[in-house]
Design an enzyme around this catalytic site. Structure first.
Site, PDB file in Angstrom:
ATOM      1  N   ARG A  57     -21.055   8.733  13.870  1.00 49.78           N
ATOM      2  CA  ARG A  57     -19.922   9.573  13.691  1.00 49.78           C
ATOM      3  C   ARG A  57     -19.250  10.059  15.294  1.00 49.78           C
ATOM      4  O   ARG A  57     -18.086  10.386  15.317  1.00 49.78           O
ATOM      5  CB  ARG A  57     -20.284  10.835  12.949  1.00 49.78           C
ATOM      6  CG  ARG A  57     -19.094  11.833  12.645  1.00 49.78           C
ATOM      7  CD  ARG A  57     -19.244  12.687  11.346  1.00 49.78           C
ATOM      8  NE  ARG A  57     -20.451  13.318  11.489  1.00 49.78           N
ATOM      9  CZ  ARG A  57     -21.008  14.321  12.125  1.00 49.78           C
ATOM     10  NH1 ARG A  57     -20.190  14.999  13.028  1.00 49.78           N
ATOM     11  NH2 ARG A  57     -22.379  14.690  12.101  1.00 49.78           N
ATOM     12  N   TYR A 110       6.062  10.041   5.431  1.00 53.71           N
ATOM     13  CA  TYR A 110       5.124   9.475   4.561  1.00 53.71           C
ATOM     14  C   TYR A 110       4.771  10.514   3.500  1.00 53.71           C
ATOM     15  O   TYR A 110       4.298  11.711   4.145  1.00 53.71           O
ATOM     16  CB  TYR A 110       3.922   8.917   5.430  1.00 53.71           C
ATOM     17  CG  TYR A 110       3.079   8.030   4.388  1.00 53.71           C
ATOM     18  CD1 TYR A 110       3.176   7.038   3.813  1.00 53.71           C
ATOM     19  CD2 TYR A 110       1.694   8.934   4.246  1.00 53.71           C
ATOM     20  CE1 TYR A 110       2.350   6.378   3.212  1.00 53.71           C
ATOM     21  CE2 TYR A 110       0.846   8.184   3.595  1.00 53.71           C
ATOM     22  CZ  TYR A 110       1.099   6.844   2.971  1.00 53.71           C
ATOM     23  OH  TYR A 110       0.068   6.409   2.106  1.00 53.71           O
ATOM     24  N   ASP A 182       4.068   8.929  13.988  1.00 58.48           N
ATOM     25  CA  ASP A 182       3.678   7.845  13.423  1.00 58.48           C
ATOM     26  C   ASP A 182       4.302   6.364  13.621  1.00 58.48           C
ATOM     27  O   ASP A 182       5.459   6.250  13.481  1.00 58.48           O
ATOM     28  CB  ASP A 182       3.781   8.420  11.882  1.00 58.48           C
ATOM     29  CG  ASP A 182       3.103   7.370  10.920  1.00 58.48           C
ATOM     30  OD1 ASP A 182       2.958   6.071  11.212  1.00 58.48           O
ATOM     31  OD2 ASP A 182       2.517   7.853   9.817  1.00 58.48           O
ATOM     32  N   LYS A 206      -2.103  -1.278   7.417  1.00 57.65           N
ATOM     33  CA  LYS A 206      -0.893  -1.899   7.355  1.00 57.65           C
ATOM     34  C   LYS A 206      -0.824  -3.048   8.281  1.00 57.65           C
ATOM     35  O   LYS A 206      -1.605  -3.882   8.125  1.00 57.65           O
ATOM     36  CB  LYS A 206       0.335  -0.969   7.442  1.00 57.65           C
ATOM     37  CG  LYS A 206       0.070   0.404   6.799  1.00 57.65           C
ATOM     38  CD  LYS A 206       0.252   0.192   5.504  1.00 57.65           C
ATOM     39  CE  LYS A 206      -0.088   1.378   4.644  1.00 57.65           C
ATOM     40  NZ  LYS A 206       0.474   2.714   5.050  1.00 57.65           N
TER      41      LYS A 206
HETATM   42  C1  LIG Z   1       0.261   3.926   4.797  1.00 50.54           C
HETATM   43  C2  LIG Z   1       0.694   5.112   5.589  1.00 50.54           C
HETATM   44  C3  LIG Z   1       0.097   6.144   6.172  1.00 50.54           C
HETATM   45  C4  LIG Z   1      -1.242   6.504   5.472  1.00 50.54           C
HETATM   46  O1  LIG Z   1      -2.408   5.696   5.862  1.00 50.54           O
HETATM   47  P1  LIG Z   1      -3.550   5.307   5.002  1.00 50.54           P
HETATM   48  O2  LIG Z   1      -4.309   4.418   5.602  1.00 50.54           O
HETATM   49  O3  LIG Z   1      -3.304   4.777   3.683  1.00 50.54           O
HETATM   50  O4  LIG Z   1      -4.309   6.681   4.783  1.00 50.54           O
HETATM   51  C5  LIG Z   1       0.602   7.031   7.000  1.00 50.54           C
HETATM   52  N1  LIG Z   1       1.876   6.888   7.416  1.00 50.54           N
HETATM   53  C6  LIG Z   1       2.641   5.953   7.096  1.00 50.54           C
HETATM   54  C7  LIG Z   1       3.901   5.502   7.584  1.00 50.54           C
HETATM   55  C8  LIG Z   1       2.005   4.867   6.205  1.00 50.54           C
HETATM   56  O5  LIG Z   1       2.931   3.502   5.738  1.00 50.54           O
END
Ligand SMILES: *Cc1c(COP(=O)(O)O)cnc(C)c1O
Length: 394
Positions: A57, A110, A182, A206
């Site tokens: 961890r 998001y 983000d 992604k």
């Molecule tokens: C998918 C996404 C998240 C969340 O990510 P996870 O890996 O599904 O927890 C956060 N911000 C954006 C812009 C996203 O597209």
């Protein structure tokens, strides 16, 4: 250990590492416990995110390889990998905030992040003010003595609204407020830390992973002290990245730059063809000259305008639903950044809890379709889109 019984030797197998050579691919260190010969070295390892490995961890060699790769990609002093994008965002925000603090957040966020901020406001006493993503004066006007975080997304989903990271981060510079961005939609194309942000977070699920086979998150930090603070809090949150997941993301990152460049090019091509199609009412993509932040996007993004577009088929909600049910090559699926093309209808899925006013505020129409192109040939994608548009036409 030959003097021990075989049962004992079974518990203490020799650990074989490369000697005269080194692995070119990053090995998966599944083992999560690390033994020390020196008690002082072990004590020192507890001090920070870059110390010797102790316990899974707190750090793992495969996960740290990913953290170094993300820090490097973002031009950061360090990075933290997490079990998911939301794990990274939750760890960062709960590390930086306490009750009574104030957050300035971009209005269109998001869904998971929106929910987290709502929860922090509702149950933890963190006040949140929403502002547009391109107006530094609105940020200055929202500043309070207790403001701690400015939270932005480089490109909002699915409106494709582009944030002016450098102007907004500039509006809070010198106030002690940390800007968190983000950057999930624009890896490689945008480096928020180099535009004045303090933290850049990713859902590596992604584009970084890129192959629809791993969930993960990461946060890169401009300042090692902020990194250490978030790492320390992350030990308590426990949203730790698994070594095998980190390895998959590292494999994806090897082709990230090529994929994002190609996917951005395909998206621009499809956006232009959609814009010229009679059955399409409107197209939102920052690469189109008619997009409200096209000039800003050209300045803030380098090498492409990202690989997500949304469009409004003529004919309202039924046309949007008919389109997503009629695609054959593209898949009806949430998410983005995969090697294959994904389409979805936000009003009935990701944003279904919003009423008409909420949808309008988020820049989403009843018919809006989001497309996240993959690596297929653009002509094959266009043929698929054209036949689906023909079926969706009112
Ligand atoms: C998918 C996404 C998240 C969340 O990510 P996870 O890996 O599904 O927890 C956060 N911000 C954006 C812009 C996203 O597209």
């Amino acid at each position: 250990m030959t003097e021990h019984h075989w049962e004992t030797r079974a518990v203490h197998p020799p650990v074989i590492g490369p000697d005269a050579s080194r692995p070119l691919g990053v090995p998966i260190y599944q083992g999560h416990l690390f033994a020390f010969d020196d008690a002082a070295a072990m004590a020192e390892a507890f001090e920070g995110p870059d110390g010797a490995f102790i316990y899974g961890r707190m750090g793992n060699p495969t996960v740290r390889s990913l953290e170094r790769a993300v820090a490097d990609l973002e031009g950061g002093a360090g990075a933290l990998a997490a079990a998911s994008g939301m794990g990274a965002i939750t760890t960062v925000l709960t590390a930086l905030l306490r009750s009574g603090d104030h957050v300035i957040a971009q209005s269109s966020l998001y869904g998971g992040t929106h929910g987290l901020l709502h929860d922090l406001a509702d149950r933890w006493g963190v006040a949140v003010t929403h502002v547009p993503g391109d107006d530094p004066d609105a940020v200055r006007a929202a500043l309070r003595p207790e403001t701690r975080v400015l939270y932005l997304e480089t490109i909002a989903n699915p409106s494709t609204h582009v944030a002016d990271v450098s102007a907004l981060a500039g509006a809070v510079r010198g106030t002690g407020v940390l800007t968190v961005v983000d950057n999930t939609f624009t890896p490689v194309l945008c480096r928020p830390l180099l535009q004045g942000a303090d933290v850049s977070v990713h859902s590596v699920t992604k584009y970084l992973g890129g192959h629809a086979d791993v969930v993960g998150g990461a946060a890169a930090f401009a300042d090692p002290d902020v990194h250490r603070r978030v790492w320390r809090h992350g030990l308590d949150v426990g949203a730790t990245a698994a070594p095998h997941s980190a390895w998959l993301v590292l494999r994806g990152m090897a082709t990230l730059a090529m994929r994002i460049e190609r996917q951005s090019r395909t998206t621009l091509d499809l956006a232009r063809r959609l814009e010229a199609h009679p059955a399409v009412a409107s197209v939102a993509y920052p690469g189109l000259p008619g997009h409200p932040q096209h000039v800003l996007a050209t300045r803030a993004l380098d090498g492409g305008y990202g690989a997500v577009l949304s469009f409004e088929p003529a004919g309202g909600r039924d046309a949007g639903r008919a389109f997503i049910e009629s695609v054959r090559l593209a898949s009806l699926a949430t998410s983005l950044g995969d090697v294959s093309t994904l389409v979805m209808h936000p009003a009935s899925t990701s944003h279904r809890r919003l009423d008409a006013a909420g949808l309008a505020a988020a820049g989403i129409g009843e018919a809006t379709v989001r497309i996240a192109p993959g690596l297929e040939h653009p002509d094959d994608l266009w043929n698929d889109i054209e036949q689906a548009l023909a079926k969706a036409a009112p």
